[in-house]
Design a protein around this motif. Structure first.
Motif: not given
Length: 424
Positions: A104-110, A153-159, A162-164, A187-188
């Motif tokens: 449940r931690c949220h991802v801190d992206f670049d 992050i273990f769901d390609d399509e979902l991640l 969301k990031l896009r 994403i890559a």
């Protein structure tokens, strides 16, 4: 006997030296948990000749029998996490089956790092002085329900969706200023992270349910401190999470009735990194001396810390918010050579004494601090491990703090090593 937790949190502006006490307590605990914040935090731990600067990782990792958890209230920058793990690998610290991150931690992206920097630039002279680690934007996306959890992050399509979506929104907000950021590249990279994280990411609820059923003992470490709490700190010069007991319990699934002790960590003087009110700051020889002797540089940023005298009005507010059961006073030895030592004991505005630490900047700008002056002890306390071996003047200083705040100082730090501690 059931499970029990000790909570350790800062009572000033962070950098109080929480890491050493957490390390000592973790040696006797089964589980060490980080409850909030991200890699903008910094805990320095000295083990013999080795010195570790943990930013996101829990401080109990140096103890081979201690399980460590990054709780749901935290935000995780994966590249920084992997860098910290590489440091453990280099030093032979084994963490397999001892380190877990809540899904449940949220991802801190670049992306969030880029936005954090742009936001600070946009604020100009009103900049908060953040670490530019993306913490604020990550918590903002969490609060507006557009962020991504580690589970995602273990769901390609979902991640990717969301990031896009986040990147598109920020591009609309900042336009060409965000042109250097490449969402497809990030994403890559996450495709390569999944395998590395698969054994680390867990649902914390059943993990801690099992721990409580077994009566395991826990220590929960807070990041930052009360003065940086988003609700009770010097807003807007605060972090983006609640650094209080309430915030810690909201960030990890142990339940309030597991809490046995709440220990507030207080530096023997005061420091602050970044902007914001610092009412006992000393822009003089005393401040320079505190900075030099205390080696006051931020663990995360390397920035020189602002320094000043202990502010008991601030510490009392921290106690009133958190109900400390004990205090840990750190770095007493830094005061060893001072002729006189001052302590802030009250605030006045236009001659009227205030009831508490005020919230608004307008009134804070008018505050005058009332000080109590103590004579220095002018002798070394470094390495002292017994109360009776402290100079009388040092004992008087500590006893005054106890009486003012109404909480016993159970732990007194007298040097950087974990053995440099008086326990009462």
């Amino acid at each position: 006997m059931g499970s029990e937790a000790i909570l350790v949190l800062g009572s000033q502006f962070g950098d109080e030296g929480k890491g050493k006490l957490i390390d000592i307590i973790a040696a006797e605990r089964d589980i060490c948990i980080r409850a909030q914040g991200g890699h903008n935090a910094g805990h320095t731990i000295v083990h013999g000749d080795l010195k570790f600067n943990f930013h996101l990782l829990p401080s109990g990792l140096l103890h081979p029998k201690c399980i460590n958890l990054v709780g749901s209230g935290c935000v995780v920058h994966v590249p920084s996490l992997l860098k910290e793990l590489a440091s453990l690998d280099e030093n032979g610290i084994q963490y397999k089956d001892r380190l877990f991150l809540s899904d449940r931690c949220h991802v801190d992206f670049d992306l969030h790092h880029e936005v954090d920097g742009l936001s600070e630039v946009e604020l100009g002279k009103s900049a908060v002085g953040t670490t530019r680690k993306g913490i604020g934007p990550t918590y903002s996306n969490r609060a507006d329900r557009s962020g991504a959890m580690l589970a995602d992050i273990f769901d390609d399509e979902l991640l990717e969706t969301k990031l896009r979506r986040m990147a598109d929104g920020y591009h609309k907000r900042y336009g060409g200023l965000l042109s250097k950021y490449d969402v497809e590249e990030e994403i890559a990279r996450f495709k390569t992270y999944r395998e590395r994280l698969a054994d680390l990411v867990r649902d914390e609820v059943p993990l801690l349910r099992s721990a409580k059923a077994q009566g395991l003992k826990m220590v929960v470490e807070g990041a930052q401190a009360a003065g940086l709490d988003i609700a009770f700190g010097t807003y807007p010069f605060v972090t983006s999470s609640n650094c209080s007991v309430g915030g810690m319990l909201a960030g990890v699934s142990i339940g309030w009735n597991s809490v046995k002790e709440v220990i507030g960590v207080v530096k023997a003087y005061a420091t602050r990194v970044g902007g914001g009110p610092f009412l006992t700051e000393q822009l003089n020889e005393d401040g320079d001396k505190l900075q030099s002797i205390g080696k006051e540089f931020g663990v995360t940023t390397g920035r020189r810390r602002r320094t000043g005298w202990l502010d008991l009005v601030q510490v009392l507010l921290a106690h009133e918010v958190n109900s400390f059961t004990a205090l840990n006073l750190t770095k007493l030895d830094v005061l060893d050579t001072f002729e006189e030592i001052q302590v802030g004991i009250a605030y006045t505005v236009d001659g009227t004494e205030l009831d508490s630490f005020p919230a608004g900047k307008k009134i804070l700008d008018k505050v005058q601090v009332k000080y109590r002056t103590f004579r220095g002890w002018k002798t070394s306390t470094t390495g002292v491990t017994k109360w009776d071996e402290l100079p009388k003047a040092a004992q008087e200083y500590l006893e005054f703090i106890e009486q003012f705040v109404g909480v016993k100082i159970k732990y007194i730090g007298t040097g950087p090593g974990r053995e440099h501690m008086i326990v009462r």
